[in-house]
Design an enzyme around this catalytic site. Sequence first.
Site, PDB file in Angstrom:
ATOM      1  N   ALA A  69       0.901  -1.203  -0.029  1.00 50.62           N
ATOM      2  CA  ALA A  69      -0.098  -0.034  -0.041  1.00 50.62           C
ATOM      3  C   ALA A  69       1.036   1.015  -0.025  1.00 50.62           C
ATOM      4  O   ALA A  69       1.907   1.039   0.206  1.00 50.62           O
ATOM      5  CB  ALA A  69      -0.813   0.183   1.169  1.00 50.62           C
ATOM      6  N   GLY A 113       0.755  -4.899   1.069  1.00 49.83           N
ATOM      7  CA  GLY A 113      -0.465  -5.065   0.196  1.00 49.83           C
ATOM      8  C   GLY A 113       0.003  -5.700  -1.198  1.00 49.83           C
ATOM      9  O   GLY A 113      -0.891  -6.292  -1.782  1.00 49.83           O
ATOM     10  N   GLU A 116      -0.270  -9.173  -0.534  1.00 46.90           N
ATOM     11  CA  GLU A 116      -1.887  -9.654  -0.317  1.00 46.90           C
ATOM     12  C   GLU A 116      -2.450  -9.722  -1.462  1.00 46.90           C
ATOM     13  O   GLU A 116      -3.341 -10.411  -1.876  1.00 46.90           O
ATOM     14  CB  GLU A 116      -2.315  -8.468   0.587  1.00 46.90           C
ATOM     15  CG  GLU A 116      -2.003  -8.652   2.253  1.00 46.90           C
ATOM     16  CD  GLU A 116      -2.237  -7.446   2.875  1.00 46.90           C
ATOM     17  OE1 GLU A 116      -1.961  -6.512   2.693  1.00 46.90           O
ATOM     18  OE2 GLU A 116      -2.821  -7.755   3.956  1.00 46.90           O
ATOM     19  N   GLU A 136       4.507  -5.030   7.534  1.00 42.85           N
ATOM     20  CA  GLU A 136       3.745  -4.109   7.915  1.00 42.85           C
ATOM     21  C   GLU A 136       4.366  -3.862   9.416  1.00 42.85           C
ATOM     22  O   GLU A 136       4.331  -2.930  10.083  1.00 42.85           O
ATOM     23  CB  GLU A 136       2.443  -4.316   7.995  1.00 42.85           C
ATOM     24  CG  GLU A 136       1.710  -4.166   6.557  1.00 42.85           C
ATOM     25  CD  GLU A 136       1.668  -5.578   5.910  1.00 42.85           C
ATOM     26  OE1 GLU A 136       2.536  -6.406   6.229  1.00 42.85           O
ATOM     27  OE2 GLU A 136       0.962  -5.498   4.842  1.00 42.85           O
TER      28      GLU A 136
HETATM   29  N1  CAA Z   1       4.668   3.091  -0.523  1.00 39.27           N
HETATM   30  C1  CAA Z   1       4.999   4.305  -1.036  1.00 39.27           C
HETATM   31  N2  CAA Z   1       6.162   4.544  -1.712  1.00 39.27           N
HETATM   32  C2  CAA Z   1       6.799   3.482  -1.854  1.00 39.27           C
HETATM   33  C3  CAA Z   1       6.611   2.074  -1.266  1.00 39.27           C
HETATM   34  C4  CAA Z   1       5.377   2.334  -0.684  1.00 39.27           C
HETATM   35  N3  CAA Z   1       4.934   0.922   0.035  1.00 39.27           N
HETATM   36  N4  CAA Z   1       7.561   1.468  -1.473  1.00 39.27           N
HETATM   37  C5  CAA Z   1       8.505   1.980  -2.197  1.00 39.27           C
HETATM   38  N5  CAA Z   1       8.133   3.335  -2.460  1.00 39.27           N
HETATM   39  C6  CAA Z   1       9.010   4.335  -3.418  1.00 39.27           C
HETATM   40  C7  CAA Z   1      10.162   4.888  -2.391  1.00 39.27           C
HETATM   41  O1  CAA Z   1       9.615   5.655  -1.491  1.00 39.27           O
HETATM   42  C8  CAA Z   1      11.013   5.326  -3.407  1.00 39.27           C
HETATM   43  O2  CAA Z   1      10.419   6.672  -3.749  1.00 39.27           O
HETATM   44  P1  CAA Z   1      11.436   8.020  -3.797  1.00 39.27           P
HETATM   45  O3  CAA Z   1      12.512   7.532  -4.921  1.00 39.27           O
HETATM   46  O4  CAA Z   1      10.778   9.247  -3.951  1.00 39.27           O
HETATM   47  O5  CAA Z   1      12.321   8.085  -2.581  1.00 39.27           O
HETATM   48  C9  CAA Z   1      10.705   4.639  -4.675  1.00 39.27           C
HETATM   49  O6  CAA Z   1       9.455   3.891  -4.366  1.00 39.27           O
HETATM   50  C10 CAA Z   1      11.783   3.463  -4.799  1.00 39.27           C
HETATM   51  O7  CAA Z   1      12.008   2.712  -3.740  1.00 39.27           O
HETATM   52  P2  CAA Z   1      13.504   2.564  -2.652  1.00 39.27           P
HETATM   53  O8  CAA Z   1      14.222   3.678  -3.129  1.00 39.27           O
HETATM   54  O9  CAA Z   1      13.085   2.476  -1.372  1.00 39.27           O
HETATM   55  O10 CAA Z   1      13.815   1.258  -3.669  1.00 39.27           O
HETATM   56  P3  CAA Z   1      14.993   0.030  -2.952  1.00 39.27           P
HETATM   57  O11 CAA Z   1      15.281  -0.722  -4.145  1.00 39.27           O
HETATM   58  O12 CAA Z   1      15.983   0.560  -2.166  1.00 39.27           O
HETATM   59  O13 CAA Z   1      13.943  -0.545  -2.072  1.00 39.27           O
HETATM   60  C11 CAA Z   1      11.840  -1.934  -1.122  1.00 39.27           C
HETATM   61  C12 CAA Z   1      12.909  -1.412  -2.390  1.00 39.27           C
HETATM   62  C13 CAA Z   1      12.545  -2.727  -0.320  1.00 39.27           C
HETATM   63  C14 CAA Z   1      10.864  -2.559  -1.749  1.00 39.27           C
HETATM   64  C15 CAA Z   1      11.857  -0.625  -0.359  1.00 39.27           C
HETATM   65  O14 CAA Z   1      11.097   0.397  -1.131  1.00 39.27           O
HETATM   66  C16 CAA Z   1      10.492  -0.953   0.827  1.00 39.27           C
HETATM   67  O15 CAA Z   1      10.881  -1.390   1.903  1.00 39.27           O
HETATM   68  N6  CAA Z   1       9.121  -0.525   0.496  1.00 39.27           N
HETATM   69  C17 CAA Z   1       8.157  -0.511   1.403  1.00 39.27           C
HETATM   70  C18 CAA Z   1       7.768  -1.687   1.495  1.00 39.27           C
HETATM   71  C19 CAA Z   1       6.744  -1.937   2.663  1.00 39.27           C
HETATM   72  O16 CAA Z   1       7.029  -1.775   3.608  1.00 39.27           O
HETATM   73  N7  CAA Z   1       5.598  -2.216   2.171  1.00 39.27           N
HETATM   74  C20 CAA Z   1       4.256  -2.595   3.225  1.00 39.27           C
HETATM   75  C21 CAA Z   1       3.462  -1.402   3.062  1.00 39.27           C
HETATM   76  S1  CAA Z   1       2.204  -1.380   4.275  1.00 39.27           S
HETATM   77  C22 CAA Z   1       0.825  -2.086   3.710  1.00 39.27           C
HETATM   78  O17 CAA Z   1       1.223  -2.793   2.471  1.00 39.27           O
HETATM   79  C23 CAA Z   1      -0.255  -2.242   4.407  1.00 39.27           C
HETATM   80  C24 CAA Z   1      -1.254  -3.417   4.030  1.00 39.27           C
HETATM   81  O18 CAA Z   1      -1.115  -4.424   4.350  1.00 39.27           O
HETATM   82  C25 CAA Z   1      -2.441  -2.987   3.047  1.00 39.27           C
END
Ligand code: CAA
Length: 263
Positions: A69, A113, A116, A136
């Site tokens: 998400a 998400g 999921e 999460e």
């Molecule tokens: N939401 C918003 N933006 C996101 C995102 C997310 N879930 N995941 C990645 N992005 C964005 C980053 O902020 C980044 O944007 P900027 O360039 O503007 O900074 C861009 O995508 C590229 O990401 P990274 O620079 O972080 O890329 P990476 O290769 O270094 O890392 C990753 C990749 C490990 C996937 C890392 O991006 C990450 O950990 N993302 C979040 C994963 C996460 O926690 N997901 C769970 C979300 S909560 C949820 O989903 C709730 C639910 O159950 C419904």
Amino acid sequence: SARRSYEFIEVSEPRPGVGQITLNRPKALNALSSPLISELNTALRTFQASPTIAAVVLTGSERAFAAGADIKEMAPLTFSGAYTNSFIESWSELTTTLKKPLVAAVSGHALGGGCELALMADVLYCTATANFGQPEIKLGTIPGAGGSQRLTRAVGKSKAMELILTGKSFSGEEAERWGVAARVFPSYEALMEGALATAETIAGYSKVAVQAAKEVVNKSQDLPLRDGVEYERRLFHALFGSQDQKIGMKAFAEKKKAEWSHE
Ligand code: CAA
């Protein structure tokens, strides 16, 4: 046709009877913002209504199926705002709107998400290096789009508990070994070929039988065994009322290829 102008997804019909939805928000690794989910739901409704589409493939990019998400959208949400707007509920349209089989083709990140969403598909294919997880807990929250339920049903309680409490990710290879994924592929190209080939195979069968098959397998996730078996038998009986059952069995006896009427 199904083609419209979307901002965060791409929609195509790559094979006869097969619709494809490609999540396309590369700057955010396909983070599932509300506008993206809204487009996804529109595309699903369009494919469901389309007489030419019989199966759907959902994919992302080689780097990311979906990284979850949208954390930036969620960060300021309040309890009352999330609760009164039923935040995330619209994601479930994927499981309620689409009666046609959905094959998810997962490469790269499928986190939160994104994991999921993949678990909502009827058939999940992935690359060996796909990166699944429910991280999460690291954000001070829990899965909100069915992960605690669907992942637990897929891998069992102890493993789901470990994954959700630690936030540790698992590979595509592990997903296949644990039964989360039906098949694992060595490359993104092989994954897409495999997903499209399976969707095309499904699209070649009687639409009536395919819808019934999807419906009864899904019932196994909701019903006790005895009720599920009875539900299956009722629908099995009902299919003797379809033309395609007659067409399929006659073609077998005559050693011919069935020409489905879809009725
Ligand atoms: N939401 C918003 N933006 C996101 C995102 C997310 N879930 N995941 C990645 N992005 C964005 C980053 O902020 C980044 O944007 P900027 O360039 O503007 O900074 C861009 O995508 C590229 O990401 P990274 O620079 O972080 O890329 P990476 O290769 O270094 O890392 C990753 C990749 C490990 C996937 C890392 O991006 C990450 O950990 N993302 C979040 C994963 C996460 O926690 N997901 C769970 C979300 S909560 C949820 O989903 C709730 C639910 O159950 C419904």
